[in-house]
Design an enzyme around this catalytic site. Structure first.
Site, PDB file in Angstrom:
ATOM      1  CG  ASN A   1       2.306  -3.206  -1.215  1.00  0.00           C
ATOM      2  OD1 ASN A   1       1.161  -4.138  -1.291  1.00  0.00           O
ATOM      3  ND2 ASN A   1       2.648  -2.766   0.200  1.00  0.00           N
ATOM      4  CB  VAL A   2       2.761  -2.133  -7.782  1.00  0.00           C
ATOM      5  CG1 VAL A   2       2.582  -3.290  -8.272  1.00  0.00           C
ATOM      6  CG2 VAL A   2       1.349  -1.572  -7.723  1.00  0.00           C
ATOM      7  CG  ASP A   3       3.059   1.322  -2.555  1.00  0.00           C
ATOM      8  OD1 ASP A   3       2.139   0.846  -1.895  1.00  0.00           O
ATOM      9  OD2 ASP A   3       4.403   1.179  -2.101  1.00  0.00           O
TER      10      ASP A   3
ATOM     11  CG  HIS B   1       2.653  -9.041  -6.906  1.00  0.00           C
ATOM     12  ND1 HIS B   1       1.715  -9.097  -6.035  1.00  0.00           N
ATOM     13  CD2 HIS B   1       3.269 -10.369  -7.224  1.00  0.00           C
ATOM     14  CE1 HIS B   1       1.652 -10.482  -5.672  1.00  0.00           C
ATOM     15  NE2 HIS B   1       2.623 -11.140  -6.330  1.00  0.00           N
TER      16      HIS B   1
ATOM     17  N   GLY C   1       0.630  -6.771   6.639  1.00  0.00           N
ATOM     18  CA  GLY C   1      -0.365  -6.163   5.723  1.00  0.00           C
ATOM     19  C   GLY C   1      -0.627  -6.945   4.610  1.00  0.00           C
ATOM     20  CB  THR C   2       0.351  -9.727   2.861  1.00  0.00           C
ATOM     21  OG1 THR C   2      -0.244 -10.758   1.794  1.00  0.00           O
ATOM     22  CG2 THR C   2       1.168 -10.589   3.683  1.00  0.00           C
ATOM     23  CB  SER C   3      -5.294 -11.482   2.818  1.00  0.00           C
ATOM     24  OG  SER C   3      -5.030 -11.523   1.379  1.00  0.00           O
TER      25      SER C   3
HETATM   26  N1  APR Z   1      -1.894  -2.038   8.729  1.00  0.00           N
HETATM   27  C1  APR Z   1      -1.311  -3.561   8.473  1.00  0.00           C
HETATM   28  N2  APR Z   1      -2.325  -4.512   7.746  1.00  0.00           N
HETATM   29  C2  APR Z   1      -3.563  -3.890   7.406  1.00  0.00           C
HETATM   30  C3  APR Z   1      -3.959  -2.651   7.732  1.00  0.00           C
HETATM   31  C4  APR Z   1      -3.175  -1.993   8.405  1.00  0.00           C
HETATM   32  N3  APR Z   1      -3.465  -0.441   8.495  1.00  0.00           N
HETATM   33  N4  APR Z   1      -5.185  -2.545   7.102  1.00  0.00           N
HETATM   34  C5  APR Z   1      -5.795  -3.706   6.377  1.00  0.00           C
HETATM   35  N5  APR Z   1      -4.420  -4.604   6.762  1.00  0.00           N
HETATM   36  C6  APR Z   1      -4.488  -6.009   6.351  1.00  0.00           C
HETATM   37  C7  APR Z   1      -5.649  -6.847   6.016  1.00  0.00           C
HETATM   38  O1  APR Z   1      -6.130  -7.277   7.266  1.00  0.00           O
HETATM   39  C8  APR Z   1      -5.235  -7.864   5.113  1.00  0.00           C
HETATM   40  O2  APR Z   1      -4.825  -8.913   5.742  1.00  0.00           O
HETATM   41  O3  APR Z   1      -3.807  -6.070   4.779  1.00  0.00           O
HETATM   42  C9  APR Z   1      -4.123  -7.211   4.322  1.00  0.00           C
HETATM   43  C10 APR Z   1      -4.448  -6.429   2.868  1.00  0.00           C
HETATM   44  O4  APR Z   1      -4.836  -7.850   2.167  1.00  0.00           O
HETATM   45  P1  APR Z   1      -5.220  -7.931   0.638  1.00  0.00           P
HETATM   46  O5  APR Z   1      -5.936  -6.825   0.415  1.00  0.00           O
HETATM   47  O6  APR Z   1      -5.473  -8.956   0.098  1.00  0.00           O
HETATM   48  O7  APR Z   1      -3.848  -7.451  -0.044  1.00  0.00           O
HETATM   49  P2  APR Z   1      -2.591  -8.260  -0.543  1.00  0.00           P
HETATM   50  O8  APR Z   1      -2.498  -9.492   0.665  1.00  0.00           O
HETATM   51  O9  APR Z   1      -1.418  -7.396  -0.640  1.00  0.00           O
HETATM   52  O10 APR Z   1      -2.838  -8.900  -2.059  1.00  0.00           O
HETATM   53  C11 APR Z   1      -1.901  -9.498  -2.380  1.00  0.00           C
HETATM   54  O11 APR Z   1      -3.246  -9.536  -4.489  1.00  0.00           O
HETATM   55  O12 APR Z   1      -4.377  -8.424  -5.856  1.00  0.00           O
HETATM   56  C12 APR Z   1      -3.339  -8.889  -5.880  1.00  0.00           C
HETATM   57  O13 APR Z   1      -1.268  -8.264  -6.964  1.00  0.00           O
HETATM   58  C13 APR Z   1      -2.306  -7.710  -5.795  1.00  0.00           C
HETATM   59  O14 APR Z   1      -0.236  -7.766  -4.559  1.00  0.00           O
HETATM   60  C14 APR Z   1      -1.579  -7.929  -4.361  1.00  0.00           C
HETATM   61  C15 APR Z   1      -1.919  -9.487  -4.139  1.00  0.00           C
END
Ligand code: APR
Length: 236
Positions: free
Chosen positions: A90-92, A107, A178-180
């Protein structure tokens, strides 16, 4: 006094979802609203720096209207009893605002802007705050290049990946929140754990992890999931 156990967190956009910041790939996520390669890639920056500047101005404005969620605060509270390092995609700055003292931003950082010719040179970094959160498109950095967000765009290297991998290699416990796990090299960090290191994954949805890793999935949001994790750790 026994040394504190080392807990390393790897967090993504879901960590900040409960603060009201949209994730990227959930329904209605940021990449559904914006063409990611136009607003978050190196090519996109070169083609239309003004669009990219406006996009990050909007994200920065939104950030200054949000607060850390319970999950951020519980991650910070873990520092009382554990040696904690937070590695975030996260960038926040919500981990920092919640009180986490060791945060590695893979990132980049939304509150920072930099030279577009010499990104990693701290001499040209500027920190933006609630009172001055926007950059007027076309503004120059002190080296005469266009001022740009201190964000690792797609197509760019991730300068902090080596220090992050080193931390994961030393972890007694890895906690993924919280990351996919879609984006590399960040997603590959899970493979740097020593074999046998307990891995916990907090996410309301299922997330695919590399074969052969024993991961405990706490199927909940960041705040509720952190409460459950702390109960598990207190019992162990
Ligand atoms: N609590 C925990 N996890 C959650 C919640 C919540 N309330 N709501 C959603 N999620 C999960 C989703 O199920 C998903 O697995 O957070 C994850 C978000 O995944 P992405 O939207 O793909 O975000 P992220 O994995 O951080 O993306 C990685 O991609 O676009 C680039 O640079 C950007 O850092 C980012 C990177």
């Amino acid at each position: 006094m026994a040394a504190k156990k080392k807990v390393v967190f790897l967090t993504g956009a879901g960590m900040s979802a409960e603060s009201g910041i949209s994730t990227f790939r959930d329904a209605g996520g940021l990449w559904e609203q914006y063409p990611v390669m136009q607003v978050a890639s190196h090519t996109g920056w070169l083609q239309d720096p003004d669009l990219v500047t406006r996009f990050y101005n909007e994200r920065r404005r939104q950030l200054f209207n949000t607060q850390p969620c319970g999950g951020h605060k519980l991650v910070a509270a873990m520092e009382q009893d554990y040696d904690v390092v937070v590695i975030t995609q996260n960038v926040d700055d919500l981990h920092e605002r919640a009180g986490s003292t060791r945060v590695i931003h893979l990132h980049g950082e939304l509150c920072k802007v930099c030279s577009s010719r010499d990104v990693e040179n701290p001499r040209y970094w500027q920190t933006l705050g609630p009172d001055n959160c926007e950059v007027t498109p076309g503004t120059k950095a002190a080296d005469g290049s266009l001022l740009r967000p201190y964000i690792v765009f797609f197509e760019e290297a991730v300068p902090m990946i080596a220090p992050a991998a080193e931390q994961v290699g030393k972890a007694d416990i890895l906690v993924i929140i919280g990351t996919s796990l879609n984006v590399y090299p960040a997603a590959g960090l899970i493979n740097y754990t020593q074999s046998g290191t307990p891995i916990y994954l907090i996410d309301p949805k299922d997330v695919s992890v590399p074969y052969g890793l024993s991961v405990t999935h706490i199927k909940a949001g960041a705040t509720e999931g952190m409460k459950q994790l702390m109960e598990i750790l207190n019992k162990s």
